[in-house]
Design a protein around this motif. Structure first.
Motif, PDB file in Angstrom:
ATOM      1  N   GLU A  44       0.821  -1.203   0.000  1.00 29.71           N
ATOM      2  CA  GLU A  44       0.000   0.000   0.000  1.00 29.71           C
ATOM      3  C   GLU A  44       0.859   1.259   0.000  1.00 29.71           C
ATOM      4  OE1 GLU A  44      -3.087   0.428  -0.491  1.00 29.71           O
ATOM      5  OE2 GLU A  44      -3.755  -1.654  -0.419  1.00 29.71           O
ATOM      6  N   THR A  45       1.994   1.211   0.687  1.00 24.93           N
ATOM      7  CA  THR A  45       2.904   2.357   0.707  1.00 24.93           C
ATOM      8  C   THR A  45       3.468   2.617  -0.685  1.00 24.93           C
ATOM      9  OG1 THR A  45       3.513   1.945   3.016  1.00 24.93           O
ATOM     10  CG2 THR A  45       5.024   3.289   1.713  1.00 24.93           C
ATOM     11  N   VAL A  46       3.883   1.544  -1.347  1.00 22.20           N
ATOM     12  CA  VAL A  46       4.422   1.676  -2.707  1.00 22.20           C
ATOM     13  C   VAL A  46       3.344   2.201  -3.647  1.00 22.20           C
ATOM     14  CG1 VAL A  46       5.306   0.389  -4.698  1.00 22.20           C
ATOM     15  CG2 VAL A  46       6.195  -0.088  -2.397  1.00 22.20           C
ATOM     16  N   TYR A  47       2.154   1.617  -3.549  1.00 29.93           N
ATOM     17  CA  TYR A  47       1.043   2.063  -4.397  1.00 29.93           C
ATOM     18  C   TYR A  47       0.746   3.548  -4.176  1.00 29.93           C
ATOM     19  CZ  TYR A  47      -3.710   2.862  -6.013  1.00 29.93           C
ATOM     20  OH  TYR A  47      -4.828   3.403  -6.630  1.00 29.93           O
ATOM     21  N   SER A  48       0.704   3.962  -2.927  1.00 24.25           N
ATOM     22  CA  SER A  48       0.375   5.351  -2.594  1.00 24.25           C
ATOM     23  C   SER A  48       1.393   6.320  -3.170  1.00 24.25           C
ATOM     24  CB  SER A  48       0.284   5.534  -1.079  1.00 24.25           C
ATOM     25  OG  SER A  48      -0.791   4.784  -0.546  1.00 24.25           O
ATOM     26  N   GLN A  49       2.672   5.947  -3.129  1.00 22.69           N
ATOM     27  CA  GLN A  49       3.706   6.839  -3.642  1.00 22.69           C
ATOM     28  C   GLN A  49       3.614   6.990  -5.164  1.00 22.69           C
ATOM     29  OE1 GLN A  49       7.721   6.811  -2.148  1.00 22.69           O
ATOM     30  NE2 GLN A  49       7.155   5.642  -0.336  1.00 22.69           N
ATOM     31  N   ILE A  50       3.354   5.884  -5.857  1.00 20.76           N
ATOM     32  CA  ILE A  50       3.228   5.959  -7.318  1.00 20.76           C
ATOM     33  C   ILE A  50       1.958   6.715  -7.693  1.00 20.76           C
ATOM     34  CG2 ILE A  50       3.074   4.627  -9.454  1.00 20.76           C
ATOM     35  CD1 ILE A  50       4.482   2.326  -7.964  1.00 20.76           C
ATOM     36  N   ILE A  67       9.918  -1.115 -13.730  1.00 19.89           N
ATOM     37  CA  ILE A  67       9.712  -1.786 -12.446  1.00 19.89           C
ATOM     38  C   ILE A  67      10.996  -1.858 -11.635  1.00 19.89           C
ATOM     39  CG2 ILE A  67       9.060  -3.956 -11.335  1.00 19.89           C
ATOM     40  CD1 ILE A  67       7.136  -4.475 -13.623  1.00 19.89           C
ATOM     41  N   ARG A  68      12.073  -2.359 -12.224  1.00 23.51           N
ATOM     42  CA  ARG A  68      13.325  -2.520 -11.488  1.00 23.51           C
ATOM     43  C   ARG A  68      13.881  -1.181 -11.013  1.00 23.51           C
ATOM     44  NH1 ARG A  68      15.651  -6.192  -8.583  1.00 23.51           N
ATOM     45  NH2 ARG A  68      15.171  -7.771 -10.170  1.00 23.51           N
ATOM     46  N   ALA A  69      13.865  -0.191 -11.889  1.00 25.16           N
ATOM     47  CA  ALA A  69      14.395   1.119 -11.515  1.00 25.16           C
ATOM     48  C   ALA A  69      13.579   1.745 -10.388  1.00 25.16           C
ATOM     49  CB  ALA A  69      14.410   2.041 -12.732  1.00 25.16           C
ATOM     50  N   LEU A  70      12.266   1.568 -10.465  1.00 23.50           N
ATOM     51  CA  LEU A  70      11.389   2.120  -9.439  1.00 23.50           C
ATOM     52  C   LEU A  70      11.588   1.394  -8.109  1.00 23.50           C
ATOM     53  CD1 LEU A  70       9.252   4.192  -8.818  1.00 23.50           C
ATOM     54  CD2 LEU A  70       7.522   2.650  -9.728  1.00 23.50           C
ATOM     55  N   ALA A  71      11.762   0.072  -8.164  1.00 17.93           N
ATOM     56  CA  ALA A  71      12.010  -0.699  -6.950  1.00 17.93           C
ATOM     57  C   ALA A  71      13.309  -0.260  -6.286  1.00 17.93           C
ATOM     58  CB  ALA A  71      12.063  -2.190  -7.279  1.00 17.93           C
ATOM     59  N   ASP A  72      14.338  -0.041  -7.085  1.00 15.79           N
ATOM     60  CA  ASP A  72      15.616   0.420  -6.543  1.00 15.79           C
ATOM     61  C   ASP A  72      15.476   1.793  -5.904  1.00 15.79           C
ATOM     62  OD1 ASP A  72      16.799  -1.902  -7.405  1.00 15.79           O
ATOM     63  OD2 ASP A  72      17.649  -1.022  -9.226  1.00 15.79           O
ATOM     64  N   GLN A  73      14.728   2.656  -6.554  1.00 15.40           N
ATOM     65  CA  GLN A  73      14.545   4.015  -6.043  1.00 15.40           C
ATOM     66  C   GLN A  73      13.782   4.015  -4.719  1.00 15.40           C
ATOM     67  OE1 GLN A  73      12.882   6.696  -8.923  1.00 15.40           O
ATOM     68  NE2 GLN A  73      12.759   8.408  -7.505  1.00 15.40           N
ATOM     69  N   LEU A  74      12.807   3.129  -4.602  1.00 17.49           N
ATOM     70  CA  LEU A  74      11.993   3.050  -3.382  1.00 17.49           C
ATOM     71  C   LEU A  74      12.635   2.174  -2.312  1.00 17.49           C
ATOM     72  CD1 LEU A  74       8.439   2.681  -4.983  1.00 17.49           C
ATOM     73  CD2 LEU A  74       9.389   4.711  -3.887  1.00 17.49           C
ATOM     74  N   GLY A  75      13.679   1.423  -2.696  1.00 19.23           N
ATOM     75  CA  GLY A  75      14.346   0.564  -1.732  1.00 19.23           C
ATOM     76  C   GLY A  75      13.555  -0.663  -1.348  1.00 19.23           C
ATOM     77  N   VAL A  76      12.800  -1.220  -2.316  1.00 21.19           N
ATOM     78  CA  VAL A  76      11.990  -2.412  -2.063  1.00 21.19           C
ATOM     79  C   VAL A  76      12.250  -3.433  -3.162  1.00 21.19           C
ATOM     80  CG1 VAL A  76      10.196  -1.089  -0.890  1.00 21.19           C
ATOM     81  CG2 VAL A  76      10.005  -1.501  -3.361  1.00 21.19           C
ATOM     82  N   VAL A  81       6.168  -3.377  -6.193  1.00 21.52           N
ATOM     83  CA  VAL A  81       6.127  -2.396  -7.274  1.00 21.52           C
ATOM     84  C   VAL A  81       5.316  -2.939  -8.441  1.00 21.52           C
ATOM     85  CG1 VAL A  81       7.486  -1.127  -8.978  1.00 21.52           C
ATOM     86  CG2 VAL A  81       8.315  -1.330  -6.631  1.00 21.52           C
ATOM     87  N   ARG A  82       5.605  -4.190  -8.816  1.00 17.80           N
ATOM     88  CA  ARG A  82       4.856  -4.812  -9.918  1.00 17.80           C
ATOM     89  C   ARG A  82       3.367  -4.873  -9.606  1.00 17.80           C
ATOM     90  NH1 ARG A  82       6.471 -10.222  -9.742  1.00 17.80           N
ATOM     91  NH2 ARG A  82       4.672 -10.479  -8.360  1.00 17.80           N
ATOM     92  N   ASP A  83       3.028  -5.277  -8.392  1.00 19.26           N
ATOM     93  CA  ASP A  83       1.618  -5.389  -8.013  1.00 19.26           C
ATOM     94  C   ASP A  83       0.932  -4.026  -8.014  1.00 19.26           C
ATOM     95  OD1 ASP A  83       2.041  -8.074  -7.726  1.00 19.26           O
ATOM     96  OD2 ASP A  83       2.121  -8.053  -5.517  1.00 19.26           O
ATOM     97  N   ALA A  84       1.630  -3.003  -7.547  1.00 21.70           N
ATOM     98  CA  ALA A  84       1.065  -1.647  -7.526  1.00 21.70           C
ATOM     99  C   ALA A  84       0.834  -1.136  -8.944  1.00 21.70           C
ATOM    100  CB  ALA A  84       1.989  -0.698  -6.759  1.00 21.70           C
ATOM    101  N   LEU A  85       1.784  -1.397  -9.826  1.00 23.47           N
ATOM    102  CA  LEU A  85       1.640  -0.941 -11.213  1.00 23.47           C
ATOM    103  C   LEU A  85       0.495  -1.649 -11.917  1.00 23.47           C
ATOM    104  CD1 LEU A  85       5.383  -0.647 -12.362  1.00 23.47           C
ATOM    105  CD2 LEU A  85       3.844   1.179 -11.608  1.00 23.47           C
ATOM    106  N   LEU A  86       0.354  -2.953 -11.665  1.00 17.33           N
ATOM    107  CA  LEU A  86      -0.747  -3.695 -12.279  1.00 17.33           C
ATOM    108  C   LEU A  86      -2.099  -3.180 -11.785  1.00 17.33           C
ATOM    109  CD1 LEU A  86       0.635  -7.357 -12.253  1.00 17.33           C
ATOM    110  CD2 LEU A  86       0.383  -5.814 -14.213  1.00 17.33           C
TER     111      LEU A  86
END
Length: 265
Positions: A44-50, A67-76, A81-86
C-alpha cells in the motif's frame, strides 16, 4: 551470517550437554521479539507513492515506468512495485503497451469527456457539501493554498503550482466529509494529474482563476455557487486540454453532454 553460528549456539547451549547425548537439550530459538513483516502495508505504501506521483503530475503522458528502476529508487523488491503498477493499469491510470512497457497513457478525447462528466458530478457534489460544512480552519487553509498556488504560478514553478492546484481540490473533497466520495474524486485525479501538469503552463491564469470564485462561494456558505464555480473550473481545464493537441482522436462525445444542465456543458 553463517560465520556467527558457532558463537550464537554457545550462547544458548545447556552446559549439561557436555555429560552426553542422553542429557542434551535442544538449543532454544532466538527470542520471539520480532513481528512478521506486513507485506500488505508495504504494498500500500508503494502504491500510494506511485499514485501520488500521478495525481501531482510528476509523471506525465508517455512517461515509461520501469519496475526494477522504481524498486531500486523506493528501496523495495520488485514484487510490491509490480503489483502496484498492475493495480494502476486496471484503474486506467497506467497502460501496458508490452510485456515490459508500462507507461502513463495519452488520453483519448472521448475518455476525457467521460472523466469530465464524472468530475462535474462528483466534484460538484463535494463543493456543495463543503459549502455547508466548512469551518474557519479549513477556510484559512484553502486561502493559504490558493495564495501559494498563485505565487508558484507567477514565479514559473510549475511543479509546486500543480501540486497546490491538486491540493486545493483535494481539500474541498476532504471538507465534504464523505470518504467514499473523496476516494472517487482521487481516482479521477489519477487520470487527470498527468494531463493537467502537461498543460499547466500553457493554460495560464485560466488554470487558477475559478479557484477564487470557488473559495468565495465556500466563504459565503453558498452550495449552489460553489458547485457552479467548481464545474466552471473543470470545464475550463477540459477546454484547454481539448485544444492542446495532447489528446488522441476518439469518438464524438456529444452523447456525454446531451441533456445536462447548461452550467455543466
Amino acid at each position: 551470517y553463517h560465520h556467527l553460528a558457532p558463537n550464537w549456539a554457545k550462547c544458548y547451549t545447556d552446559p549439561s550437554a557436555a555429560r552426553g547425548p542422553a542429557n542434551r537439550k535442544e538449543t532454544p530459538r532466538v527470542k520471539d521479539v520480532f513481528s512478521t513483516l506486513d507485506h500488505t502495508s508495504l504494498y500500500e505504501t508503494v502504491y500510494s507513492q506511485i499514485a501520488l506521483a500521478l495525481i501531482e503530475g510528476q509523471l506525465q503522458p508517455d512517461d515509461k515506468v520501469r519496475i526494477r528502476a522504481l524498486a531500486d529508487q523506493l528501496g523495495v523488491s520488485v514484487t510490491p512495485v509490480r503489483d502496484a503498477l498492475l493495480r494502476l493499469v486496471k484503474q486506467g491510470a497506467l497502460e501496458m503497451r508490452g510485456l515490459k512497457d508500462i507507461r502513463v497513457p495519452r488520453m483519448r478525447i472521448d475518455q476525457l469527456q467521460e472523466v469530465r462528466l464524472i468530475r462535474l458530478r462528483i466534484e460538484g457534489l463535494a463543493a456543495q457539501l463543503a459549502a455547508s460544512r466548512i469551518d474557519r480552519t479549513s477556510e484559512v487553509l484553502l486561502t493559504r493554498i490558493l495564495e501559494e498556488n498563485e505565487t508558484a504560478r507567477t514565479n514559473g514553478d510549475r511543479v509546486a503550482a500543480v501540486k497546490l492546484n491538486r491540493l486545493f481540490h483535494a481539500e474541498i473533497a476532504k471538507i465534504a466529509g464523505m470518504p467514499t466520495l473523496q476516494e472517487l474524486i482521487e481516482n479521477m485525479w489519477l487520470r487527470m494529474g498527468p494531463l493537467i501538469a502537461a498543460v499547466y503552463n500553457a493554460g495560464g491564469r485560466a488554470m487558477i482563476s475559478y479557484h477564487y470564485e470557488i473559495l468565495e462561494a465556500l466563504r459565503k456558505r453558498d452550495p449552489v455557487a460553489a458547485e457552479a464555480a467548481i464545474q466552471a473550473d473543470i470545464n475550463a481545464t477540459a477546454e484547454i486540454l481539448l485544444s492542446s493537441g495532447l489528446l488522441l482522436d476518439g469518438p464524438s462525445s456529444e452523447v456525454l453532454t446531451d441533456g445536462l444542465p447548461n452550467a455543466m456543458q
